[in-house]
Write a protein that holds these residues in place. Structure first.
Motif, PDB file in Angstrom:
ATOM      1  N   THR A   1       9.628  -1.676   4.294  1.00  0.00           N
ATOM      2  CA  THR A   1       8.172  -1.658   4.177  1.00  0.00           C
ATOM      3  C   THR A   1       7.640  -3.057   4.439  1.00  0.00           C
ATOM      4  O   THR A   1       8.369  -4.043   4.359  1.00  0.00           O
ATOM      5  CB  THR A   1       7.701  -1.141   2.791  1.00  0.00           C
ATOM      6  OG1 THR A   1       6.299  -0.869   2.848  1.00  0.00           O
ATOM      7  CG2 THR A   1       7.993  -2.127   1.675  1.00  0.00           C
ATOM      8  N   VAL A   2       6.353  -3.122   4.762  1.00  0.00           N
ATOM      9  CA  VAL A   2       5.672  -4.404   4.975  1.00  0.00           C
ATOM     10  C   VAL A   2       4.415  -4.410   4.127  1.00  0.00           C
ATOM     11  O   VAL A   2       3.602  -3.489   4.201  1.00  0.00           O
ATOM     12  CB  VAL A   2       5.301  -4.607   6.463  1.00  0.00           C
ATOM     13  CG1 VAL A   2       4.496  -5.892   6.640  1.00  0.00           C
ATOM     14  CG2 VAL A   2       6.554  -4.630   7.334  1.00  0.00           C
ATOM     15  N   PHE A   3       4.262  -5.438   3.306  1.00  0.00           N
ATOM     16  CA  PHE A   3       3.037  -5.658   2.553  1.00  0.00           C
ATOM     17  C   PHE A   3       2.219  -6.667   3.367  1.00  0.00           C
ATOM     18  O   PHE A   3       2.670  -7.793   3.567  1.00  0.00           O
ATOM     19  CB  PHE A   3       3.341  -6.232   1.156  1.00  0.00           C
ATOM     20  CG  PHE A   3       4.148  -5.301   0.300  1.00  0.00           C
ATOM     21  CD1 PHE A   3       3.535  -4.289  -0.411  1.00  0.00           C
ATOM     22  CD2 PHE A   3       5.525  -5.458   0.200  1.00  0.00           C
ATOM     23  CE1 PHE A   3       4.281  -3.422  -1.212  1.00  0.00           C
ATOM     24  CE2 PHE A   3       6.281  -4.606  -0.603  1.00  0.00           C
ATOM     25  CZ  PHE A   3       5.659  -3.598  -1.308  1.00  0.00           C
ATOM     26  N   ALA A   4       1.064  -6.247   3.838  1.00  0.00           N
ATOM     27  CA  ALA A   4       0.210  -7.116   4.651  1.00  0.00           C
ATOM     28  C   ALA A   4      -1.142  -7.261   3.962  1.00  0.00           C
ATOM     29  O   ALA A   4      -1.851  -6.284   3.795  1.00  0.00           O
ATOM     30  CB  ALA A   4       0.045  -6.552   6.057  1.00  0.00           C
ATOM     31  N   ALA A   5      -1.451  -8.490   3.544  1.00  0.00           N
ATOM     32  CA  ALA A   5      -2.691  -8.754   2.830  1.00  0.00           C
ATOM     33  C   ALA A   5      -3.381  -9.976   3.418  1.00  0.00           C
ATOM     34  O   ALA A   5      -2.724 -10.927   3.842  1.00  0.00           O
ATOM     35  CB  ALA A   5      -2.422  -8.987   1.353  1.00  0.00           C
TER      36      ALA A   5
END
Length: 181
Positions: free
Chosen positions: A171-175
């Motif tokens: 998964t990728v957390f993009a903020a």
């Protein structure tokens, strides 16, 4: 609260399977400054068995692009945590939970828990006396958002936090972090 301060969930990073990360070195992959943009990227391949974590942070005036990639051959629960003093609000509908978030590894110190789910883009905001930090998250399927409070620098202080949880092999957390007044 030595259990809290030494726990992974007490820091602005990713915790895997609600466990403590190993005492392991990472690698600095990039550090560049060009035209008002600073980029930092680092990888940790030994913090959790079989999991590679890579974080890329791009800093510019009033904005931080934060990308945290989590990868494994097997499914894990990834908790992206962020703690900031101030009043926390979010664009999501949250449901209160009576019990602390967990039983050990620092999770037992997260109280005032509320949970929400989303597959779309959303935001969370902290207001500290007129200084506002907003984190805007890209859409990602099967995202659980958890808010609560944990100990601050002084254990008697309570600091609002958000945990973005996903169960996946990768998964990728993009903020995007935006500061305003």
């Amino acid at each position: 609260h030595g259990q809290w301060y030494r726990s992974t969930i007490a820091h602005n990073t990713v915790s895997v399977d609600q466990q403590l990360q190993a005492n392991a070195d990472g690698a600095l992959d990039e550090w560049t400054v060009k035209g008002g943009l600073t980029t930092l990227a680092a990888t940790a391949a030994k913090a959790y068995p079989g999991v590679t974590l890579k974080r890329t942070v791009k800093l510019s005036a009033g904005r931080i692009d934060d990308r945290f990639e989590c990868a494994s051959d097997t499914e894990h629960t990834y908790d992206w945590a962020f703690h900031v003093a101030g009043t926390l609000t979010t664009s999501l509908k949250m449901e209160p939970q009576a019990a602390p978030l967990g039983e050990d590894k620092g999770y037992q110190h997260v109280t005032g828990v509320a949970r929400g789910k989303t597959g779309g883009a959303w935001w969370v905001r902290w207001d500290a006396g007129g200084a506002i930090l907003t984190l805007r998250f890209e859409a990602a399927p099967d995202t659980e958002v958890i808010t609560g409070v944990g100990p601050g620098r002084d254990p008697r202080d309570r600091v609002p936090l958000v945990i973005v949880r996903r169960r996946a092999a990768k998964t990728v957390f993009a903020a995007v972090h935006e500061v305003s007044k």
